[in-house]
Design an enzyme around this catalytic site. Structure first.
Site, short mmCIF file in Angstrom:
data_model
loop_
_atom_site.label_atom_id
_atom_site.label_comp_id
_atom_site.label_asym_id
_atom_site.label_seq_id
_atom_site.Cartn_x
_atom_site.Cartn_y
_atom_site.Cartn_z
N GLU A 1 1.37 -1.29 8.31
CA GLU A 1 0.57 -0.17 8.79
C GLU A 1 0.48 -0.04 10.32
O GLU A 1 0.87 0.97 10.90
CB GLU A 1 -0.85 -0.32 8.21
CG GLU A 1 -1.89 0.64 8.76
CD GLU A 1 -1.66 2.07 8.34
OE1 GLU A 1 -1.47 2.32 7.14
OE2 GLU A 1 -1.69 2.96 9.21
N GLN B 1 0.77 -1.24 0.00
CA GLN B 1 0.00 0.00 0.00
C GLN B 1 0.81 1.30 0.00
O GLN B 1 0.45 2.25 -0.71
CB GLN B 1 -0.94 0.01 1.21
CG GLN B 1 -1.87 1.19 1.22
CD GLN B 1 -2.82 1.27 2.40
OE1 GLN B 1 -3.39 2.31 2.65
NE2 GLN B 1 -3.02 0.19 3.13
N GLY C 1 -6.88 21.52 20.73
CA GLY C 1 -6.98 22.94 20.41
C GLY C 1 -7.93 23.65 21.36
O GLY C 1 -8.42 23.09 22.33
N GLY C 2 -8.21 24.86 21.05
CA GLY C 2 -9.02 25.67 21.94
C GLY C 2 -10.51 25.53 21.71
O GLY C 2 -11.31 26.24 22.32
N ASP D 1 0.63 3.66 6.00
CA ASP D 1 0.86 3.29 4.60
C ASP D 1 0.57 4.45 3.65
O ASP D 1 1.46 5.02 3.03
CB ASP D 1 -0.04 2.11 4.23
CG ASP D 1 0.55 0.78 4.71
OD1 ASP D 1 1.74 0.74 5.01
OD2 ASP D 1 -0.19 -0.20 4.76
#
Ligand code: CAO
Length: 425
Positions: free
Chosen positions: A139, A17, A247-248, A168
């Site tokens: 993977e 892959q 995040g915020g 992959d």
């Protein structure tokens, strides 16, 4: 309309892959991608997870569009000579064999440069130089070693791998960028170079925000993780955080109408700060706009479970698509959890070429994911994957300019497989 990589010839020595993802992207941008496969068997994925007897699997067909296939036993002296000739006339060679396999085949970087100093040799390996450099990797190994598994899942559960093939396909994508960058540099220097993408590095690049959090942890708890609001202490490493978004702008996956029977009746809801007042109004808690416990992002962090429980009471009264329509109308960022079946039925994705239906001589019609990168000055047409060795003679004759006698000699040597003929021919 031309294509960005018109005139670029790629010797595609990839399998499974990661490598094929990269070369498929190059082919979509117009490169002539020549896939070299072992006679008789070819890329192992041709036969893996087969759904139609005696036909190439979807695993293979969905990763090898727009390529040509030549079969070549590169351990046969004649086959090796053919590979050498291909190295001489290609701009790029891409491989993702186990560490050392290309060298064992006789194609060290020194030898490749001797044959063609302008060539770019691009490789995927599991790890870069270091203690694990000789390891074979698939993977999920990359997801585990690149930081994804330890940070995915729920706090009290096992580490989880994600369905997105970040090890992959993610590494293939990184490699493609490395190749076009090296091609650009070659226009300035005239020289080729080696491009290496380690799967561990690519996954870690995707997990950059978790390395951010690892460092933040030294300075105090991660206040946007629901664990903070639940009063549970943090250890010395980034914990798994379920569906909390970083995040915020805290977010969660919330139930929608029908969740009891539909495994995908959910929506991702983000409590984006600028639209907090609209969120309060739509869920029927207008007083939260001014209540000091909820009015500011910082004040909300210890109450996230309570806030999302209240929002969920609202989303559960709507289907995911109804909720999406109402929330989008209010500019509140959200998105329904779409099943693969729902995505496959989305006409707009066909209109943009992100989903494409193709016809294949042995398996019939199949659906594939087209090029997700849209260039305004490129006309990308997705073409079906090649049969094993479908272009062997064509490549020997047209690309290498070999005569009929020479081709016969190569065939007799056993260096190439049986010639594939399409039923229609
Ligand atoms: N003619 C003759 N020999 C060929 C050939 C050809 N056309 N194509 C491949 N071979 C040989 C190789 O030379 C190698 O032989 P040696 O072991 O004698 O050197 C042999 O086939 C097997 O190659 P491999 O070791 O790469 O394959 P594998 O199935 O054992 O391992 C994988 C597969 C993926 C674990 C390994 O290739 C790997 O770690 N690759 C790098 C990381 C990677 O890309 N992983 C992603 C996999 S999923 O996308």
């Amino acid at each position: 309309m031309g294509k960005a990589l018109d005139g670029v010839r790629v010797l595609d020595f990839t399998h499974v892959q990661s490598g094929p993802t990269c070369t498929q992207l190059l082919a979509w941008f117009g490169a002539d991608v020549i896939k070299v496969e072992r006679p008789g068997e070819g890329d192992v994925t041709r036969g893996q997870l087969r759904d139609v007897p005696n036909a190439d699997s979807l695993y293979f067909t969905m990763l090898n569009s727009n390529k040509r296939s030549i079969t070549l036993d590169t351990k046969n002296p004649e086959g090796k000579k053919v590979l050498e000739e291909l190295v001489k006339i290609c701009d790029v060679m891409v491989e993702n064999f186990a560490p050392g396999a290309l060298d064992r085949m006789g194609f060290t970087w020194e030898r490749i440069q001797e044959l063609n100093p302008r060539i770019i040799l691009a490789s995927v390996k599991g790890f870069g130089p270091g203690p694990f450099e000789d390891c074979k990797v698939y993977e999920n190994v990359a997801q585990c070693t690149g930081g994804s598994a330890s940070t995915t899942g729920f706090r009290d559960g096992l580490p989880l791998v994600t369905a997105a093939q970040i090890g992959d396909s993610g590494t293939g994508l990184h490699l493609a960028l490395g190749i076009v960058t090296a091609l650009y540099q070659r226009t300035l220097t005239g020289r080729g170079q080696k491009v290496l993408c380690a799967m561990q590095d690519a996954v870690l690049n995707f997990c950059r925000v978790k390395m951010r959090d690892q460092q933040r942890l030294d300075r105090g708890p991660l206040r946007e993780y629901s664990q903070f609001g639940e009063g549970l202490p943090f250890g010395d490493t980034v914990p798994r955080a379920g569906n909390d978004s970083g995040g915020g702008q805290p977010g969660r996956i919330l139930k929608c109408k029908g969740w009891e029977t539909d495994p995908n009746a959910y929506i991702y809801f983000i409590t984006q700060a600028p639209v907090w007042a609209k969120i309060c109004d739509v869920i029927g808690e207008p007083e939260w706009k001014t209540d000091p416990n909820y009015a500011t992002p910082a004040a909300r962090l210890p109450h996230l479970n309570e806030i999302f429980t209240r929002i969920e009471a609202w989303t559960m009264a709507h289907t995911k698509f109804e909720a999406m329509e109402i929330l989008n109308g209010l500019d509140i960022p959200c998105g329904p959890v779409l099943s693969m079946k729902e995505i496959a039925a989305d006409e707009s994705l066909y209109a943009t070429g992100t989903l494409v239906e193709l016809d294949h001589p042995t398996r019939g019609k199949y659906l594939t994911v087209g090029n997700p990168i849209k260039l305004s000055d490129n006309d990308v047409e997705v073409e079906r994957s090649p049969l094993l060795g479908e272009h062997t003679e064509e490549i020997l004759a047209e690309v290498l300019g070999l005569s009929g006698d020479e081709i016969e000699r190569i065939k007799t040597s056993g260096a190439v497989g049986e010639t594939v003929r399409l039923a229609a021919e």
